[in-house]
Scaffold this active site. Structure first.
Site, short mmCIF file in Angstrom:
data_model
loop_
_atom_site.label_atom_id
_atom_site.label_comp_id
_atom_site.label_asym_id
_atom_site.label_seq_id
_atom_site.Cartn_x
_atom_site.Cartn_y
_atom_site.Cartn_z
N LYS A 8 0.84 -1.19 0.00
CA LYS A 8 0.00 0.00 0.00
C LYS A 8 0.88 1.24 0.00
O LYS A 8 1.91 1.29 0.68
CB LYS A 8 -0.90 0.00 1.24
CG LYS A 8 -1.72 1.26 1.42
CD LYS A 8 -2.47 1.22 2.75
CE LYS A 8 -3.15 2.54 3.04
NZ LYS A 8 -3.81 2.55 4.37
N GLU A 40 -8.89 11.44 13.19
CA GLU A 40 -7.99 10.31 13.45
C GLU A 40 -7.06 10.57 14.63
O GLU A 40 -6.09 11.31 14.53
CB GLU A 40 -7.16 10.00 12.20
CG GLU A 40 -6.31 8.75 12.35
CD GLU A 40 -5.71 8.27 11.04
OE1 GLU A 40 -4.81 7.43 11.10
OE2 GLU A 40 -6.15 8.72 9.98
N GLU A 97 -7.06 -2.45 3.78
CA GLU A 97 -6.40 -1.20 4.16
C GLU A 97 -6.49 -0.99 5.68
O GLU A 97 -5.51 -0.59 6.32
CB GLU A 97 -7.05 -0.04 3.42
CG GLU A 97 -6.40 1.31 3.66
CD GLU A 97 -7.08 2.42 2.86
OE1 GLU A 97 -6.88 3.60 3.21
OE2 GLU A 97 -7.82 2.11 1.90
N GLU A 100 -12.28 10.22 -4.29
CA GLU A 100 -12.20 10.10 -2.83
C GLU A 100 -11.49 11.31 -2.22
O GLU A 100 -11.91 11.83 -1.18
CB GLU A 100 -11.47 8.81 -2.43
CG GLU A 100 -11.37 8.63 -0.92
CD GLU A 100 -10.75 7.31 -0.51
OE1 GLU A 100 -9.97 7.31 0.46
OE2 GLU A 100 -11.05 6.29 -1.15
#
Length: 461
Positions: free
Chosen positions: A219, A268, A312, A447
Site C-alpha cells: 500500500k 484520526e 487497508e 475520494e
C-alpha cells in the site's frame, strides 16, 4: 518540578527569580486558576489584538478545548526531533515552578504543536515558517473541560527580572484577553480554487498500482493539494467556529506561526495518554455518507464488507498493535471494526487500549507509530521512498502528529488530515488516499475530492 501553594502572582514570580539567582537557571513559572466560563473561540479572536501567535486544540467529543496565546518557551528541533524534544521537555519540567491545584488535563505547563510528515524532505517555501518539529508552551492558556474553565500563565524568569513589573505586564495582557467582543467577524467568500496537477497525480496513482503489483509494496498513500483564493484575508477564529459546529467526533486544531496558520479537523487519533493508560485509534477505510438513513446504512454495511477497505484497515490495526507492544502491556484490540460516522464521510474504526510500561512516554509511542499505514503505506520504508520520489506536493505538517502534552502526564495527538495551510487570503488544502494493487485512479481522485470537503465548506465553498 517545584509545586508551590502560593496564590499571589507576584509571590510566585519572586520565588522564580530567587531560584534563577541561586541555581543560575531560567525556570518556567506556571500559575493556573479557575475563571468564569468564556467562549474559547472568542478568546482566540481576542488574542489577535496581542499580535502574538495563537494555538487551538479542541476534542469536540470530550468537551475539551485549549487555546494558547504567545510563547513562554518554544521546543524546536530539525533533526533527532523526538529524542531531542523529550530531553528538553523533561529538563524544563524538572526546573519549573508550578502552582496548579487542579487535576484537570490540559492545565499547568502544556506544550502544543506538531511536526512535519517527513523530516528528511527539504521544506518548500510554502512551509517556511513551520520547522520539522515545533511545540509551544503558551504564555497565556485557556482550558475548557466539561463545565469548568481555567486560565494558565507561563513565563520564563531570569535572575535580573523584576517580579512587580512582570506581574503588572501579565495582568494587563490577561485583562485584554478576557475582554472578548462577543461576536466573530464574517468569513470571506471563495474567489476561486485551483487543483494542483490532477492529471499528473492520477498518473502517479497508476504508477503506484504497477509498483505494488510487482510486489514492491502492499500500500502507498498519495496526497495532493488544492489551492483556494478568498475575497479577503481568512478569519481563522470563524473557520474554527465552523469546524467545531460541522465536524463532530473530530480534533479541531490551529497552529499559527509568523502569520501562517495550519488549520484542520481530524477524525484520526494517533494516541491519547491519561497517566499510564494509552489509547490509539485505527481509522482507515473510507466511504461517503448517504442522503437518507437507509442509504447511509447501506453504504456503511458495504464499507464493512469491502475487501479493499478492510485490507487497508487491517494494515493499520496490525501495525499499531505491533508498535504498542514495544512500550505497553495489557493491549486490547477488538476483533472487528465498527463504522465511525462524520458529517461528510464514514470510516472503519478500531480502538487499541493499553497500559504504558514504566520508563516510556507518549513520545516513544509517537515516534514508533508515525507514519501509520493510513498516511504512509506498507511496508513503511518502501512506501515512504516512493512518496519522496514521486509525490509532487510538500506535505509539511499534513499527515503528521499534532497535539499536546502537559506536566501531569496527560496528552493527546491526532493525525493532521482534513487540513490546510492558511496564508492571508490563500489556503493550500491537502487530501490523500491509500493506493493498493486494484486501485482505480479516477475513483481515488474522487475520494480525495470528498476529503477536501470539510475544509472547503468552512472556507465558503
Amino acid at each position: 518540578m517545584i509545586e508551590v501553594s502560593e496564590t499571589s502572582l507576584q509571590s510566585m514570580l519572586e520565588k522564580a527569580v530567587n531560584e534563577a539567582k541561586i541555581n543560575h537557571t531560567s525556570p518556567l513559572m506556571s500559575m493556573t486558576k479557575e475563571i468564569k466560563k468564556i467562549d474559547p473561540i472568542l478568546f482566540f479572536e481576542a488574542a489577535k489584538k496581542s499580535a502574538m501567535d495563537r494555538t487551538f486544540w479542541s476534542s469536540t467529543a470530550d468537551n475539551f478545548t485549549v487555546v494558547g496565546v504567545g510563547s513562554a518557551y518554544d521546543l524546536i528541533a530539525e533533526t533527532n526531533r523526538i529524542e531531542q524534544t523529550e530531553a528538553v521537555w523533561k529538563k524544563l519540567l524538572d526546573e519549573a515552578i508550578i502552582h496548579n491545584p487542579y487535576e484537570t488535563p490540559g492545565t499547568g505547563i502544556l506544550a502544543l504543536g506538531g511536526m512535519s510528515f517527513d523530516p528528511t524532505k527539504q521544506k518548500s517555501v510554502l512551509w517556511k515558517n513551520f520547522p520539522h518539529l515545533a511545540f509551544t508552551i503558551p504564555k497565556f492558556m485557556l482550558t475548557e473541560w466539561e463545565d469548568a474553565c481555567y486560565l494558565t500563565m507561563n513565563i520564563q524568569v531570569g535572575k535580573d527580572d523584576h517580579p512587580l513589573q512582570l506581574a503588572d505586564k501579565l495582568k494587563r495582557t490577561e485583562d485584554m484577553l478576557l475582554n472578548t467582543s462577543g461576536y466573530l467577524p464574517e468569513e470571506p467568500d471563495i474567489d476561486k480554487t485551483e487543483e494542483v496537477a490532477p492529471t499528473e497525480w492520477k498518473r502517479t496513482v497508476k504508477y503506484a498500482t504497477d509498483f505494488i503489483k510487482e510486489h514492491s509494496a502492499d500500500k502507498i498513500v498519495l496526497a495532493r493539494e488544492r489551492l483556494v483564493r478568498l475575497t479577503d484575508e481568512a478569519v481563522v477564529s470563524t473557520t474554527l467556529n465552523k469546524l467545531t459546529d460541522t465536524q463532530p467526533n473530530s480534533y479541531v486544531f490551529a497552529f499559527e506561526r509568523a502569520g501562517d496558520c495550519f488549520v484542520g479537523a481530524s477524525p484520526e487519533r494517533l494516541v491519547k495518554q491519561d497517566k499510564n493508560d494509552v489509547l490509539s485509534t485505527c481509522l482507515a477505510g473510507t466511504a461517503p455518507r448517504g442522503k437518507t438513513k437507509a442509504e447511509d446504512a447501506r453504504i456503511g454495511t458495504s464499507l464493512l464488507h469491502d475487501e479493499k477497505n478492510r485490507r487497508e484497515h487491517d494494515f493499520v490495526v496490525k501495525m499499531i498493535r505491533q508498535s504498542m507492544e514495544n512500550f505497553c502491556s495489557s493491549i486490547d484490540v477488538p476483533e472487528e471494526p465498527v463504522i465511525y460516522p462524520l458529517k461528510n464521510l464514514q470510516h472503519l474504526y478500531t480502538p487499541v487500549n493499553a497500559t504504558l510500561k514504566e520508563g516510556y512516554s507518549i513520545f516513544d509511542i509517537i515516534g514508533e507509530l508515525h507514519p501509520t499505514p493510513a498516511l504512509g503505506g506498507v511496508p513503511r520504508n518502501k512506501s515512504l521512498a516512493f512518496i519522496r520520489e514521486h509525490e509532487r506536493v510538500d506535505r509539511g505538517w499534513y499527515g503528521a502528529p499534532v497535539g499536546w502534552l502537559d506536566s501531569n502526564r496527560n496528552g493527546e495527538f491526532a493525525v493532521a488530515i482534513r487540513s490546510g495551510l492558511i496564508q492571508g487570503n490563500q489556503a493550500s488544502l491537502f487530501a490523500g488516499c491509500g493506493i493498493v494493487k486494484d486501485s482505480e485512479p479516477e475513483a481515488e481522485y474522487e475520494e480525495t475530492n470528498i476529503k477536501f470537503m470539510p475544509m472547503l465548506s468552512v472556507l465558503g465553498g
